[in-house]
Design an enzyme around this catalytic site. Structure first.
Site, short mmCIF file in Angstrom:
data_model
loop_
_atom_site.label_atom_id
_atom_site.label_comp_id
_atom_site.label_asym_id
_atom_site.label_seq_id
_atom_site.Cartn_x
_atom_site.Cartn_y
_atom_site.Cartn_z
CE LYS A 190 -2.61 3.47 1.76
NZ LYS A 190 -2.08 4.71 2.57
CD GLU A 264 10.88 2.34 11.92
OE1 GLU A 264 10.59 3.22 12.63
OE2 GLU A 264 11.22 2.44 10.76
CB CYS A 298 10.83 7.86 13.14
SG CYS A 298 11.23 6.45 12.14
CD GLU A 397 7.99 10.75 15.41
OE1 GLU A 397 8.96 10.24 14.97
OE2 GLU A 397 6.66 10.23 15.58
#
Length: 499
Positions: A190, A264, A298, A397
């Site tokens: 995807k 992840e 990240c 974040e």
């Protein structure tokens, strides 16, 4: 004509952006949904569109993958045979690396020089996994009290849903596709609607090398079809990279039917600076890693924890380094940092910066949209000092070029601060003493700890996080384990190939 204008004036080379790749052929959408517009992050202009999948398109992709796994030859080929497809994929990607680098730069904003270097590394990952066909313990003979011959066999887990985000889509897809294909799985990939270009190139390469029908199926869609893919009982394994919020939902959905999953997820990674290390070296490392992908990574070291008696000195150094960064068109060779990927990302980052100021942190550098760049989603590289460890900018974040400097009382306090978030993806410890580095590394709750640098080893050793930063590992030989199921086989005599 400048390099930037030359690349931007080159026609998009994608052959079928208006279709999906399902069961070995390009297929028109079954739904009359508006296409996705892909925006050049430096110009804010549309530079191509791609088809949007609906429920029937996703159903067809899942059905094709299930059929290829249950009734095709792919899972039963020798690993060496599947490895040859990986080598051909590597060759095809290497041949089109410049094209993919241009896509990544225009979609997401990294400098073209960085994109070119990254695209050269991706084929190496496919070659690494191809080499694992000979070295991985696919069949591990063992002893049995009930049979003359026994072994634990690493079988392919089945149909894999591979879901990747927009920041580094090709690299992140590689850590899923390469081990999945090597092990004999079939895949539904995807694509991120904001940045599908490089992965559509990969799909074209897969078609060119004759990957069997249904082994790789590729669609682009919104959250609805992503949830459909995750919940479909025909999907055996989900490999996801993205936000922790979405990752939690995937874990719940997968657990309801005991599907396998690897996640992840997000990070708020800490750099612990001990009192013996050169602060100028730290500032250089933090600056380099933060501007490389405009902070859209990240694993970025976004919290720098320094002894309180060195805090002011380091804040001045890092602020000066960030202020000297040259922002501009990512195709310009003089540019050190490009834009962030999207308008919504720019808005979110600027809101976090406002929150940091409002909550009392000291804005040392940056903090705004650069005045000299009226087009493109640019954000100045930003440094905050005197940041409370529990402040919003130290806990959440941001996914942009914003670094928080946090003072610590001593080494124990620094470790406690580093571990004091819900995340645990990456980290670093800066010291000239390897024994102190080892001591701190063992106490940091993170999937990776680097010594004196931003160090992430996905290719050889694997990568992943703890706590809300993920579940499982990708890359390295550990990445293969995520795509196999162990099967114990007990026979009255050894098969001929093992005698």
């Amino acid at each position: 004509m400048s390099n930037a204008s030359s690349i931007r004036s080159t026609p998009i080379a994608l052959r079928h952006p208006d279709k999906f790749f399902i069961d070995g052929r390009w297929t028109a959408p079954k739904h009359d949904l508006p296409p996705f517009e892909v925006i050049d992050s430096a110009t804010e202009e549309v530079f191509y569109t791609v088809a949007q999948a609906g429920p029937d398109d996703m159903d067809a992709a899942i059905a094709a993958a299930r059929r290829a796994f249950d009734h095709g030859e792919w899972p039963f080929l020798e690993h060496a045979e599947r490895a040859e497809y990986l080598r051909k994929l590597a060759d095809g990607l290497r041949a089109r690396s410049e094209e993919m680098a241009a896509f990544w730069t225009r979609q997401t904003g990294p400098t073209y020089a960085m994109s070119q270097a990254s695209m050269q590394r991706v084929p190496m990952a496919y070659e690494f996994y191809a080499d694992q066909a000979e070295s991985y313990p696919w069949v591990a003979p063992g002893e049995s009290m009930m049979s003359k011959w026994a072994a634990v066999v690493a079988e392919p887990v089945g149909v894999v849903a591979a879901i990747v985000p927009w920041n580094t889509p090709l690299s992140l897809a590689t850590w899923k596709l390469a081990p999945a294909l090597l092990t004999g799985c079939t895949v539904v990939l995807k694509l991120p609607a904001e940045a599908p270009g490089e992965l559509l190139v990969l799909t074209e390469v897969a078609e060119e090398i004759g990957l069997p029908p249904g082994v790789l199926n590729v669609v682009t869609g919104r959250r609805g079809v992503t949830e459909q893919l995750v919940r479909d009982p025909r999907v055996d394994k989900i490999g996801f990279t993205g936000s922790s919020e979405v990752g939690k939902k995937i874990a719940v959905a997968a657990s309801e039917r005991l599907a396998r999953f690897t996640l992840e997820l997000g990070g708020k990674s800490a750099a612990v600076v001990l009192d013996d290390y050169d602060l100028e070296k730290v500032a250089a490392v933090i600056t380099g890693q933060e501007i490389s992908l405009t902070g859209q990574n990240c694993s970025s070291l976004t919290r720098v924890i320094v002894p309180e008696h060195r805090h002011a000195e380091f804040a001045e150094m890092l602020g000066a380094a960030f202020s000297a960064v040259k922002l501009g068109d990512p195709f310009d060779e003089a540019t050190q940092m490009g834009p962030v990927a999207m308008q919504r990302q720019q808005k979110s980052i600027l809101q976090y910066i406002d929150t940091g100021v409002r909550e009392g942190a000291t804005l040392v550098a940056g903090g705004h949209r650069p005045e000299h760049l009226q087009r493109g989603w640019f954000v100045e590289p930003t440094v905050f000092a005197n940041v409370d460890p529990n402040a919003t900018i130290a806990q959440e974040e941001i996914f942009g070029p914003v670094v928080s400097i946090i003072p610590s009382k001593d080494e124990a306090d620094a470790i406690a601060i580093a571990n004091g978030t819900p995340f645990g993806l990456n980290s670093a410890v800066f010291t000239d003493d390897p024994d102190r580095a080892w001591h701190v590394a063992r106490r940091l709750r993170a999937g990776t700890v680097g010594h004196n640098g931003f160090k992430v080893e996905s290719l050889l050793l694997g990568f992943g996080g703890v706590k809300e930063s993920g579940y499982g590992r990708e890359g390295g030989s550990m990445g293969i384990g995520a795509y196999v199921e162990p099967k114990t086989v007990l026979l009255d005599d050894a098969p001929a190939r093992f005698k």
